[in-house]
Design an enzyme around this catalytic site. Structure first.
Site, PDB file in Angstrom:
ATOM      1  N   ASP A   1       0.856  -1.198   0.000  1.00  0.00           N
ATOM      2  CA  ASP A   1       0.000   0.000   0.000  1.00  0.00           C
ATOM      3  C   ASP A   1       0.883   1.237   0.000  1.00  0.00           C
ATOM      4  O   ASP A   1       2.028   1.181   0.448  1.00  0.00           O
ATOM      5  CB  ASP A   1      -0.932   0.008   1.215  1.00  0.00           C
ATOM      6  CG  ASP A   1      -2.178   0.865   0.991  1.00  0.00           C
ATOM      7  OD1 ASP A   1      -3.265   0.287   0.791  1.00  0.00           O
ATOM      8  OD2 ASP A   1      -2.060   2.112   0.999  1.00  0.00           O
TER       9      ASP A   1
ATOM     10  N   GLY B   1     -13.408   6.510  -2.712  1.00  0.00           N
ATOM     11  CA  GLY B   1     -14.182   6.775  -1.506  1.00  0.00           C
ATOM     12  C   GLY B   1     -15.649   6.693  -1.845  1.00  0.00           C
ATOM     13  O   GLY B   1     -16.007   6.220  -2.928  1.00  0.00           O
TER      14      GLY B   1
ATOM     15  N   ARG C   1     -30.223   1.205  -2.711  1.00  0.00           N
ATOM     16  CA  ARG C   1     -28.912   0.572  -2.913  1.00  0.00           C
ATOM     17  C   ARG C   1     -28.948  -0.845  -2.352  1.00  0.00           C
ATOM     18  O   ARG C   1     -29.827  -1.181  -1.549  1.00  0.00           O
ATOM     19  CB  ARG C   1     -27.818   1.318  -2.122  1.00  0.00           C
ATOM     20  CG  ARG C   1     -27.470   2.707  -2.584  1.00  0.00           C
ATOM     21  CD  ARG C   1     -26.742   2.709  -3.918  1.00  0.00           C
ATOM     22  NE  ARG C   1     -26.339   4.072  -4.291  1.00  0.00           N
ATOM     23  CZ  ARG C   1     -27.135   4.986  -4.821  1.00  0.00           C
ATOM     24  NH1 ARG C   1     -28.402   4.715  -5.046  1.00  0.00           N
ATOM     25  NH2 ARG C   1     -26.675   6.177  -5.145  1.00  0.00           N
TER      26      ARG C   1
ATOM     27  N   GLN D   1     -33.460   7.090  -2.093  1.00  0.00           N
ATOM     28  CA  GLN D   1     -32.594   6.446  -3.090  1.00  0.00           C
ATOM     29  C   GLN D   1     -32.311   5.011  -2.607  1.00  0.00           C
ATOM     30  O   GLN D   1     -32.198   4.780  -1.405  1.00  0.00           O
ATOM     31  CB  GLN D   1     -31.309   7.254  -3.337  1.00  0.00           C
ATOM     32  CG  GLN D   1     -30.369   7.458  -2.174  1.00  0.00           C
ATOM     33  CD  GLN D   1     -30.703   8.673  -1.307  1.00  0.00           C
ATOM     34  OE1 GLN D   1     -31.847   8.967  -1.046  1.00  0.00           O
ATOM     35  NE2 GLN D   1     -29.669   9.355  -0.842  1.00  0.00           N
TER      36      GLN D   1
ATOM     37  N   TYR E   1     -14.581   8.310 -11.692  1.00  0.00           N
ATOM     38  CA  TYR E   1     -14.296   6.992 -11.090  1.00  0.00           C
ATOM     39  C   TYR E   1     -14.794   5.833 -11.958  1.00  0.00           C
ATOM     40  O   TYR E   1     -14.067   4.860 -12.208  1.00  0.00           O
ATOM     41  CB  TYR E   1     -14.971   6.956  -9.710  1.00  0.00           C
ATOM     42  CG  TYR E   1     -14.838   5.659  -8.954  1.00  0.00           C
ATOM     43  CD1 TYR E   1     -13.633   5.287  -8.355  1.00  0.00           C
ATOM     44  CD2 TYR E   1     -15.943   4.809  -8.796  1.00  0.00           C
ATOM     45  CE1 TYR E   1     -13.527   4.110  -7.633  1.00  0.00           C
ATOM     46  CE2 TYR E   1     -15.845   3.633  -8.079  1.00  0.00           C
ATOM     47  CZ  TYR E   1     -14.631   3.280  -7.502  1.00  0.00           C
ATOM     48  OH  TYR E   1     -14.540   2.107  -6.792  1.00  0.00           O
TER      49      TYR E   1
ATOM     50  N   CYS F   1     -20.100   1.191 -10.317  1.00  0.00           N
ATOM     51  CA  CYS F   1     -20.096   2.526 -10.925  1.00  0.00           C
ATOM     52  C   CYS F   1     -19.801   2.486 -12.422  1.00  0.00           C
ATOM     53  O   CYS F   1     -19.830   3.505 -13.095  1.00  0.00           O
ATOM     54  CB  CYS F   1     -19.087   3.437 -10.226  1.00  0.00           C
ATOM     55  SG  CYS F   1     -19.629   3.914  -8.578  1.00  0.00           S
TER      56      CYS F   1
HETATM   57  P1  NAD Z   1      -9.704   1.615   0.348  1.00  0.00           P
HETATM   58  O1  NAD Z   1      -9.613   3.069  -0.014  1.00  0.00           O
HETATM   59  O2  NAD Z   1      -9.953   1.279   1.778  1.00  0.00           O
HETATM   60  O3  NAD Z   1      -8.398   0.847  -0.132  1.00  0.00           O
HETATM   61  C1  NAD Z   1      -7.683   1.202  -1.271  1.00  0.00           C
HETATM   62  C2  NAD Z   1      -6.225   1.277  -0.864  1.00  0.00           C
HETATM   63  O4  NAD Z   1      -5.439   1.546  -2.028  1.00  0.00           O
HETATM   64  C3  NAD Z   1      -5.930   2.414   0.137  1.00  0.00           C
HETATM   65  O5  NAD Z   1      -5.392   1.886   1.339  1.00  0.00           O
HETATM   66  C4  NAD Z   1      -4.919   3.283  -0.583  1.00  0.00           C
HETATM   67  O6  NAD Z   1      -3.923   3.829   0.266  1.00  0.00           O
HETATM   68  C5  NAD Z   1      -4.324   2.301  -1.595  1.00  0.00           C
HETATM   69  N1  NAD Z   1      -3.688   2.998  -2.709  1.00  0.00           N
HETATM   70  C6  NAD Z   1      -4.152   4.085  -3.380  1.00  0.00           C
HETATM   71  N2  NAD Z   1      -3.260   4.463  -4.296  1.00  0.00           N
HETATM   72  C7  NAD Z   1      -2.212   3.592  -4.209  1.00  0.00           C
HETATM   73  C8  NAD Z   1      -0.985   3.489  -4.901  1.00  0.00           C
HETATM   74  N3  NAD Z   1      -0.652   4.367  -5.872  1.00  0.00           N
HETATM   75  N4  NAD Z   1      -0.131   2.482  -4.565  1.00  0.00           N
HETATM   76  C9  NAD Z   1      -0.456   1.615  -3.559  1.00  0.00           C
HETATM   77  N5  NAD Z   1      -1.618   1.676  -2.881  1.00  0.00           N
HETATM   78  C10 NAD Z   1      -2.479   2.659  -3.206  1.00  0.00           C
HETATM   79  O7  NAD Z   1     -10.823   1.004  -0.599  1.00  0.00           O
HETATM   80  P2  NAD Z   1     -11.571  -0.409  -0.523  1.00  0.00           P
HETATM   81  O8  NAD Z   1     -12.959  -0.137  -0.112  1.00  0.00           O
HETATM   82  O9  NAD Z   1     -10.768  -1.381   0.240  1.00  0.00           O
HETATM   83  O10 NAD Z   1     -11.598  -0.784  -2.076  1.00  0.00           O
HETATM   84  C11 NAD Z   1     -10.664  -1.674  -2.679  1.00  0.00           C
HETATM   85  C12 NAD Z   1     -10.922  -1.731  -4.168  1.00  0.00           C
HETATM   86  O11 NAD Z   1     -12.268  -2.135  -4.422  1.00  0.00           O
HETATM   87  C13 NAD Z   1     -10.738  -0.393  -4.899  1.00  0.00           C
HETATM   88  O12 NAD Z   1     -10.181  -0.624  -6.160  1.00  0.00           O
HETATM   89  C14 NAD Z   1     -12.152   0.114  -5.060  1.00  0.00           C
HETATM   90  O13 NAD Z   1     -12.275   0.989  -6.155  1.00  0.00           O
HETATM   91  C15 NAD Z   1     -12.907  -1.197  -5.267  1.00  0.00           C
HETATM   92  N6  NAD Z   1     -14.329  -1.082  -4.900  1.00  0.00           N
HETATM   93  C16 NAD Z   1     -14.676  -0.916  -3.595  1.00  0.00           C
HETATM   94  C17 NAD Z   1     -16.017  -0.806  -3.264  1.00  0.00           C
HETATM   95  C18 NAD Z   1     -16.469  -0.608  -1.830  1.00  0.00           C
HETATM   96  O14 NAD Z   1     -17.676  -0.537  -1.590  1.00  0.00           O
HETATM   97  N7  NAD Z   1     -15.585  -0.543  -0.854  1.00  0.00           N
HETATM   98  C19 NAD Z   1     -16.994  -0.845  -4.271  1.00  0.00           C
HETATM   99  C20 NAD Z   1     -16.597  -1.007  -5.590  1.00  0.00           C
HETATM  100  C21 NAD Z   1     -15.253  -1.139  -5.895  1.00  0.00           C
END
Ligand code: NAD
Length: 328
Positions: free
Chosen positions: A34, A80, A223, A221, A150, A121
């Site tokens: 990370d 986020g 979900r 809304q 996004y 999304c």
């Molecule tokens: P999160 O923000 O908790 O985790 C993502 C992590 O990626 C963060 O800890 C961040 O520091 C790290 N990160 C960002 N840029 C980085 C980089 N350049 N190098 C290394 N690490 C980096 O999000 P999450 O909820 O755990 O989501 C994980 C994945 O699932 C993401 O790709 C997100 O788009 C996808 N997603 C999540 C949800 C949800 O509801 N949580 C829904 C759809 C998709």
């Protein structure tokens, strides 16, 4: 560096932290990566090799996969909830550098399986204008009109993962997550999603005695929300399968935001005065996961009841809020 069984990027975040734990529990060697300093990781597992790297840089992506890996789960993204993605479109799109460089590094490191975490999304916004939404099938991503910023990045990166499979033989798998929630998720600071935000607001009301809650939009809304354990199970199942098309990984239990608040209130044993903020970011009007395909291919779908998953989540968030307010 010697190779490992599993590499998880975004391991300092919500889903990544749970996935690392699940992989360690299987007895696999895990490299957790990370960009955040270790003290900010949601969960830090001592048995994993924990590396702070920026995988949007090709050289760091290569370091993450140094020595090769059996399975790579690319969860890293700048993301986020609605409040974040509606106001940070460029930042969200820059995650394309992560997708690109992780795919290139995986191709060159001879990785066996590569999972990409896409999102609901990506779905066409025009199919999500009514709260009585018809659940989204995988084919509804096209013709493309995803969430601005996004969603476009996610759809592009899915497509790139597909072509890496077709052209370079990298075994990519693509899960489209629908709203994931659970303990160790982001619960404050502007990146949190609705279930965590509602739990925090309800817990704060309970702990301070100020029995009011702000709700974004009119609360009607709709979900669906997937509990983290289902997310991890679906992710690993898809990654190890032969199914190569994008797949919904989401719950099909549809609720309004008002119903989500009802459930949280019931868990907490309070009734709050609801104040609706109609100017706040609210996202699409209605969204649900059509699970026909996952049921057909895997005979399984995420099925933890919202009331059950939210109970565990509420208790965890309550403890965080209590600690912050000095009431633990
Ligand atoms: P999160 O923000 O908790 O985790 C993502 C992590 O990626 C963060 O800890 C961040 O520091 C790290 N990160 C960002 N840029 C980085 C980089 N350049 N190098 C290394 N690490 C980096 O999000 P999450 O909820 O755990 O989501 C994980 C994945 O699932 C993401 O790709 C997100 O788009 C996808 N997603 C999540 C949800 C949800 O509801 N949580 C829904 C759809 C998709």
């Amino acid at each position: 560096m010697a190779g490992v069984d599993v590499v998880v990027t975004g391991a300092g975040g919500f889903i990544g932290g749970h996935l690392v734990r699940a992989m360690l529990a299987e007895g696999r060697t895990v490299r957790a990566v990370d960009i955040k300093p270790l003290e900010e990781w949601h969960q830090l597992h001592a048995d994993a090799e924990n590396l702070v790297l920026d995988v949007s840089l090709l050289e760091d992506a290569r370091r993450a996969l140094d020595g090769g890996a059996d399975e790579v789960y690319n969860l890293a993204a700048d993301m986020g909830g609605m409040g974040f993605i509606e106001n940070n479109k460029a930042a969200c799109m820059l995650s394309v550098l992560i997708s690109t460089h992780m795919l290139l590094a995986a191709r060159d490191a001879g990785v066996n399986r590569f999972f990409y975490s896409s999102s609901a999304c990506v779905y066409n916004a025009e199919k999500q204008t009514s709260p009585n939404v018809v659940a989204l099938k995988e084919e509804d991503a096209y013709p493309a009109m995803p969430e601005d910023g996004y969603g476009w990045e996610k759809l592009f990166s899915e497509r790139m993962a597909r072509h890496f499979r077709e052209d370079f033989g990298l075994a990519t798998r693509i899960g489209r997550y629908h709203n994931v929630y659970g303990p160790y998720g982001t619960w404050e600071g502007g990146r949190e999603k609705a279930p965590a935000a509602i739990c925090r607001k309800v817990a704060t009301a309970v702990l301070t005695g100020n029995h009011e809650i702000e709700i974004w939009g009119d609360g009607e809304q709709t979900r669906s929300f997937m509990y983290i354990d289902d997310c991890i199970k679906g992710t690993v199942m898809l990654t190890r399968s032969d199914f190569v098309e994008p797949l919904n990984i989401g719950s099909s239990e549809l609720v309004t935001i008002n119903q989500l608040v009802d459930i949280a209130e019931e868990i907490a044993g309070v009734k709050l005065q609801r104040n609706y903020n109609l100017d706040a970011p609210k996202g699409v009007r209605g969204r649900n996961s059509d699970n026909t395909l996952i049921l057909k291919e895997f005979g399984w779908e995420p099925s933890t009841r919202l009331a059950d998953g939210l109970e565990v989540t509420y208790r965890w968030i309550y403890d965080q809020v209590a600690a912050k307010l000095g009431k633990a």
